[in-house]
Structure formats: C-alpha cells, structure tokens
Design a protein around this motif. Structure first.
Motif, PDB file in Angstrom:
ATOM      1  N   ILE A  11      -0.287   1.333  -1.793  1.00 52.43           N
ATOM      2  CA  ILE A  11      -1.232   0.762  -2.768  1.00 52.43           C
ATOM      3  C   ILE A  11      -0.479   0.379  -4.039  1.00 52.43           C
ATOM      4  O   ILE A  11      -0.653  -0.714  -4.577  1.00 52.43           O
ATOM      5  CB  ILE A  11      -2.367   1.768  -3.091  1.00 52.43           C
ATOM      6  CG1 ILE A  11      -3.255   1.944  -1.852  1.00 52.43           C
ATOM      7  CG2 ILE A  11      -3.207   1.277  -4.273  1.00 52.43           C
ATOM      8  CD1 ILE A  11      -4.275   3.042  -1.960  1.00 52.43           C
ATOM      9  N   ILE A  12       0.409   1.291  -4.502  1.00 52.63           N
ATOM     10  CA  ILE A  12       1.160   1.030  -5.737  1.00 52.63           C
ATOM     11  C   ILE A  12       2.029  -0.215  -5.560  1.00 52.63           C
ATOM     12  O   ILE A  12       2.040  -1.097  -6.402  1.00 52.63           O
ATOM     13  CB  ILE A  12       2.026   2.262  -6.106  1.00 52.63           C
ATOM     14  CG1 ILE A  12       1.110   3.401  -6.562  1.00 52.63           C
ATOM     15  CG2 ILE A  12       3.020   1.932  -7.225  1.00 52.63           C
ATOM     16  CD1 ILE A  12       1.822   4.735  -6.707  1.00 52.63           C
ATOM     17  N   ILE A  13       2.735  -0.293  -4.405  1.00 40.38           N
ATOM     18  CA  ILE A  13       3.630  -1.434  -4.174  1.00 40.38           C
ATOM     19  C   ILE A  13       2.821  -2.721  -4.125  1.00 40.38           C
ATOM     20  O   ILE A  13       3.171  -3.701  -4.782  1.00 40.38           O
ATOM     21  CB  ILE A  13       4.437  -1.231  -2.860  1.00 40.38           C
ATOM     22  CG1 ILE A  13       5.428  -0.070  -3.069  1.00 40.38           C
ATOM     23  CG2 ILE A  13       5.168  -2.500  -2.456  1.00 40.38           C
ATOM     24  CD1 ILE A  13       6.086   0.408  -1.806  1.00 40.38           C
ATOM     25  N   VAL A  14       1.696  -2.696  -3.398  1.00 41.72           N
ATOM     26  CA  VAL A  14       0.860  -3.902  -3.282  1.00 41.72           C
ATOM     27  C   VAL A  14       0.389  -4.327  -4.661  1.00 41.72           C
ATOM     28  O   VAL A  14       0.425  -5.517  -5.006  1.00 41.72           O
ATOM     29  CB  VAL A  14      -0.347  -3.632  -2.341  1.00 41.72           C
ATOM     30  CG1 VAL A  14      -1.378  -4.758  -2.443  1.00 41.72           C
ATOM     31  CG2 VAL A  14       0.140  -3.490  -0.901  1.00 41.72           C
ATOM     32  N   THR A  15      -0.039  -3.335  -5.492  1.00 37.10           N
ATOM     33  CA  THR A  15      -0.518  -3.650  -6.846  1.00 37.10           C
ATOM     34  C   THR A  15       0.575  -4.332  -7.653  1.00 37.10           C
ATOM     35  O   THR A  15       0.344  -5.353  -8.301  1.00 37.10           O
ATOM     36  CB  THR A  15      -0.945  -2.353  -7.571  1.00 37.10           C
ATOM     37  OG1 THR A  15      -1.736  -1.592  -6.678  1.00 37.10           O
ATOM     38  CG2 THR A  15      -1.746  -2.660  -8.820  1.00 37.10           C
ATOM     39  N   ILE A  16       1.795  -3.746  -7.586  1.00 36.67           N
ATOM     40  CA  ILE A  16       2.904  -4.308  -8.359  1.00 36.67           C
ATOM     41  C   ILE A  16       3.208  -5.733  -7.902  1.00 36.67           C
ATOM     42  O   ILE A  16       3.352  -6.635  -8.717  1.00 36.67           O
ATOM     43  CB  ILE A  16       4.156  -3.404  -8.236  1.00 36.67           C
ATOM     44  CG1 ILE A  16       3.891  -2.081  -8.966  1.00 36.67           C
ATOM     45  CG2 ILE A  16       5.394  -4.083  -8.823  1.00 36.67           C
ATOM     46  CD1 ILE A  16       4.930  -1.024  -8.695  1.00 36.67           C
ATOM     47  N   VAL A  17       3.252  -5.908  -6.562  1.00 39.81           N
ATOM     48  CA  VAL A  17       3.544  -7.239  -6.021  1.00 39.81           C
ATOM     49  C   VAL A  17       2.484  -8.228  -6.477  1.00 39.81           C
ATOM     50  O   VAL A  17       2.785  -9.331  -6.937  1.00 39.81           O
ATOM     51  CB  VAL A  17       3.631  -7.192  -4.470  1.00 39.81           C
ATOM     52  CG1 VAL A  17       3.652  -8.596  -3.881  1.00 39.81           C
ATOM     53  CG2 VAL A  17       4.864  -6.406  -4.043  1.00 39.81           C
ATOM     54  N   ILE A  46       3.719   2.966 -14.175  1.00 39.64           N
ATOM     55  CA  ILE A  46       4.997   3.581 -13.808  1.00 39.64           C
ATOM     56  C   ILE A  46       4.847   4.131 -12.390  1.00 39.64           C
ATOM     57  O   ILE A  46       3.996   4.975 -12.141  1.00 39.64           O
ATOM     58  CB  ILE A  46       5.346   4.748 -14.769  1.00 39.64           C
ATOM     59  CG1 ILE A  46       5.360   4.277 -16.238  1.00 39.64           C
ATOM     60  CG2 ILE A  46       6.653   5.429 -14.369  1.00 39.64           C
ATOM     61  CD1 ILE A  46       6.578   3.529 -16.688  1.00 39.64           C
ATOM     62  N   PRO A  47       5.645   3.627 -11.425  1.00 42.79           N
ATOM     63  CA  PRO A  47       5.503   4.134 -10.057  1.00 42.79           C
ATOM     64  C   PRO A  47       6.160   5.508  -9.908  1.00 42.79           C
ATOM     65  O   PRO A  47       6.981   5.895 -10.751  1.00 42.79           O
ATOM     66  CB  PRO A  47       6.237   3.084  -9.227  1.00 42.79           C
ATOM     67  CG  PRO A  47       7.236   2.480 -10.150  1.00 42.79           C
ATOM     68  CD  PRO A  47       6.676   2.588 -11.543  1.00 42.79           C
ATOM     69  N   ALA A  48       5.799   6.248  -8.859  1.00 39.02           N
ATOM     70  CA  ALA A  48       6.425   7.543  -8.600  1.00 39.02           C
ATOM     71  C   ALA A  48       7.930   7.344  -8.492  1.00 39.02           C
ATOM     72  O   ALA A  48       8.395   6.457  -7.778  1.00 39.02           O
ATOM     73  CB  ALA A  48       5.860   8.136  -7.310  1.00 39.02           C
ATOM     74  N   GLY A  49       8.689   8.126  -9.211  1.00 39.64           N
ATOM     75  CA  GLY A  49      10.147   8.021  -9.157  1.00 39.64           C
ATOM     76  C   GLY A  49      10.683   6.858  -9.989  1.00 39.64           C
ATOM     77  O   GLY A  49      11.882   6.626 -10.027  1.00 39.64           O
ATOM     78  N   GLY A  50       9.785   6.109 -10.650  1.00 39.80           N
ATOM     79  CA  GLY A  50      10.209   4.965 -11.447  1.00 39.80           C
ATOM     80  C   GLY A  50      10.416   5.340 -12.906  1.00 39.80           C
ATOM     81  O   GLY A  50      10.237   6.488 -13.291  1.00 39.80           O
ATOM     82  N   SER A  51      10.808   4.371 -13.699  1.00 36.37           N
ATOM     83  CA  SER A  51      11.064   4.614 -15.105  1.00 36.37           C
ATOM     84  C   SER A  51      10.723   3.348 -15.882  1.00 36.37           C
ATOM     85  O   SER A  51      10.387   2.325 -15.300  1.00 36.37           O
ATOM     86  CB  SER A  51      12.536   4.952 -15.309  1.00 36.37           C
ATOM     87  OG  SER A  51      13.319   3.823 -14.963  1.00 36.37           O
TER      88      SER A  51
END
Ligand SMILES: [Zn+2]
Length: 400
Positions: A11-17, A46-51
């Motif tokens: 979901i996070i990746i799709v949102t970012i894309v 901010i995604p998990a593990g992101g900065s």
C-alpha cells in the motif's frame, strides 16, 4: 515477512508511486507561478525503514540542497522522533533547485513549516486550533470491565488507564458482577471532526452490589506532562499497588521500546528501553525501593545506574551527566539518584530507562507507574476545586 506487513508495504509503495506520477503530471501540466494550490504539493509519508533523505531523494532536488535542509531540520526538530508514517508535504521552486515550502507533520495538530524567505529557509511551528468536548459514557458490566469499556468505544490506552486507576479501589476478580454500573467522563480533543488521540479521563465511577460505590477524579497540574496528572480517589490517593514511580517529574516520551531507526548509525536497531526527553541536569528518581547493583561508565550507555528491586526486576538509567549513588547502596522510591545528561552513545540530553528481567530487557511500558501515592496538602486544595468542577460537568450531563 508477516502477511499483514507485506500488504502494508505494498500500500505504501503504491501510494508513493501514485503521488510520484501525480506530481510528474502536475509538473508537466500548466503550472501557475507560485500558486499555492493543493495540486502543487508533493505529499508523501516516511516509509518503514526510510528517512528524510530517501523521501526527498525521490524529488528533483540536488543532493546538496537535501543535505542543507536535513541540517536545518535537525536544528528545529528532534530527528530521533522521525517515525514511519509521518507526513511530508512540499513545493519546490520552479527551477526545482530549492525547497519553496515544506510541512512536516508528526501530530495532526502540530505542523512544522519550513519556507523560503529572502533566499533563506525559515522555520515556524504552527499549532492548529484544537477543540475539546466532554463525553459521558454510561455502562453496565457485561463479562469484564475491559470488554465493557472497549464495547463503549474507548481505546485500549483509555481502557488501561481506567483499569489501572480502579484496580486499587476494587477487587474485580472477587467482587465484580454482571449488571454493575459504571460511568466515565472523558475530555476529548477534536480538530474539525477528527478525534485526536490522548483524550483525558476526568472521572470514573463504579457501583456494584458487592463493590459499593467508588469514584475517581482527575488531578491536573498546569504542566500537561506532569507525572502527577491522573486519577485519584476522593481522598487524593492513587492506585499504588505496584509501588512504581516515574523516573522523572515530567514525562515526554521521545522513543519507545522496540525496533526503530538507529539515530546515530542509521539502519534498524532494537531499542532496549524508553527514551524520555528532558533537559540536561534534570533530577532522575529511583522508580522503586532497591539496591544499586552498578553505578558508573557502561560503554554506549555512558554514565549508567542499575537498581535491583525486591521483585527480582532491575531498572536501568542511562546517559546521565552525574551519578549520585554507589554500588551496593540501598535506595528508596523517589530518591534522586543522578541527573539527566548525554553521555555515551547519545544524540542529546535524554534519559534512557530500561527494565531488566533476568538477563533480558523487557518493555518498561508494562510497568504501571504512578506519580504520587497521595497528593500533598497543597495539591489537595487544588484537587478539591477540580473535583467541584468535574461534579458540575457531571450535573450538566444529568448525573448527580
Ligand atoms: Zn534509549
């Protein structure tokens, strides 16, 4: 990886894309100069593990500008509080070389604004107007108080707070019966129609055939983060069965127990305690009676104290600026044992508080900490006034 986490990640990746595609679309489309419409904002989390770097790295900003921004950000916001899920909104200058405006949101009612003015980036904290509303919950016990409270729409944290307070007054296992009556008066915070977390429990009452009637009122200091704020009975006594106090007189959690991004070295690390935000030199208290098992320098923990308690558990206080006790010494709950600092592997003054069972660190939030066993005379004067105000609120809600 856990199946639920996988879905979340997708979901996070799709949102970012999606946002990336949308912003590309808006950039290539007709773009009015400096029009501050929503369409111009790039909105991301901010995604998990992101900065900050990984999020801004997706923009067309030059790396040097991202680096400069990160420094500016760190001067205004504690970078160790960056959490996956925090929102970042920004607009770049038309040449994509600089940040025009950037808003960082950790708590929905507090927004960190960065904006370009006279060629330099300025910062301001914008607090949105929060409205409070009181809500009265009337319930009848059905199975357990836990289940009944959750069924009335309370959150797990609110339920826990009520339970912790009432457990000192009532032996639920022995005396609670289906059909017992309870009341909860909450002060809830709203932003528009959105209910914010951290509502205050102003009043709880419980009445049953075997339990009798018990009431607890909220005592509140001027400092919203004072550890004394909480539920007390009419005589100003709190539930203090566990005998555990707070290590500081005001509590501001900076980092919780569990996996987090290492603030010093980056990457994922297990955080073996709770970090409380506090200024350099703030007194640190022993949370319970015990014996000091070590006091001195301890590698990354810097100046560190460990106290062993009669329960078999040990508590740890790290990154201190000074230590006021010696190994082998007995300490009492509430005694000052040292002062807050930033020694060892630390990014600024804070107290790292750990809880040790045997040889492993366990989550200290499982401890039921209580600010005071009994309010003192001066606090009681204030508490009586607050009780009257709460009674008035109850009357307005038809409860006498
Ligand atoms: Zn820590």
């Amino acid at each position: 990886m856990h199946f639920g986490k996988k879905i979340l990640l997708i979901i996070i990746i799709v949102t970012i894309v999606l946002f990336s595609i949308l912003t590309c679309f808006y950039k290539t489309g007709s773009r009015p100069e400096a029009a501050d419409t929503l369409a111009n904002w790039t909105i991301t989390t901010i995604p998990a593990g992101g900065s900050l770097y990984s999020v801004l790295g997706n923009s067309e900003l030059p790396m040097q500008e991202i680096g400069l921004f990160a420094v500016h950000f760190g001067e205004n916001i504690d970078v160790t509080t960056i959490q996956p899920g925090d929102t970042l909104k920004y607009i770049l200058t038309p040449d994509n070389r600089r940040i025009e405006k950037l808003i960082y949101i950790q708590e929905i009612d507090e927004q960190h604004h960065f904006y370009l003015q006279n060629d330099s980036l300025r910062y301001s904290l914008v607090k949105l107007p929060v409205r409070t509303e009181t809500r009265l919950i009337k319930g009848t016990l059905d199975s357990t108080l836990d289940k009944s409270l959750l069924a009335m729409g309370l959150t797990a944290a609110e339920k826990q707070h009520i339970n912790n307070g009432m457990e000192g007054e009532i032996n639920f296992q022995k005396d609670a019966r289906n059909g017992d009556k309870f009341l909860v008066l909450l002060e809830e915070r709203y932003l528009g129609s959105i209910r914010l977390p951290r509502s205050k429990i102003m009043y709880v009452s419980y009445e049953g055939r075997l339990t009798g009637k018990h009431e607890m009122f909220r005592y509140q200091e001027d400092d919203d983060k004072s550890t004394l704020n909480g539920l007390y009975n009419l005589e100003g006594k709190s539930n203090n069965n566990s005998g555990v106090g707070f290590p500081l007189s005001r509590i501001h959690v900076r980092s919780k127990f569990g996996r987090r991004i290492d603030p010093v070295y980056g990457g994922w690390a297990m955080h073996q305690g709770i970090d409380y935000k506090a200024s350099h030199g703030t007194p640190v208290f022993a949370v319970a009676n015990g014996t000091v098992s070590s006091a001195g320098w301890n590698g990354g923990y810097g100046k560190c104290i460990v106290i062993k308690h009669p329960s078999g558990l040990s508590t740890q206080y790290a990154h201190l600026s000074s230590i006021g006790v010696k190994s082998g010494q007995s300490v009492r709950r509430g005694q000052i044992i040292g002062r807050v600092g930033s020694t060892g592997k630390s990014t600024g003054a804070h107290l790292h508080f750990g809880l040790i069972k045997g040889k492993t660190y366990i989550n200290p939030t499982n401890l039921r900490m209580v600010g005071a066993e009994k309010l003192n005379d001066k606090q009681m004067v204030r508490f009586k006034q607050q009780q009257m105000q709460i009674r008035q609120l109850l009357l307005e809600n038809g409860i006498s």
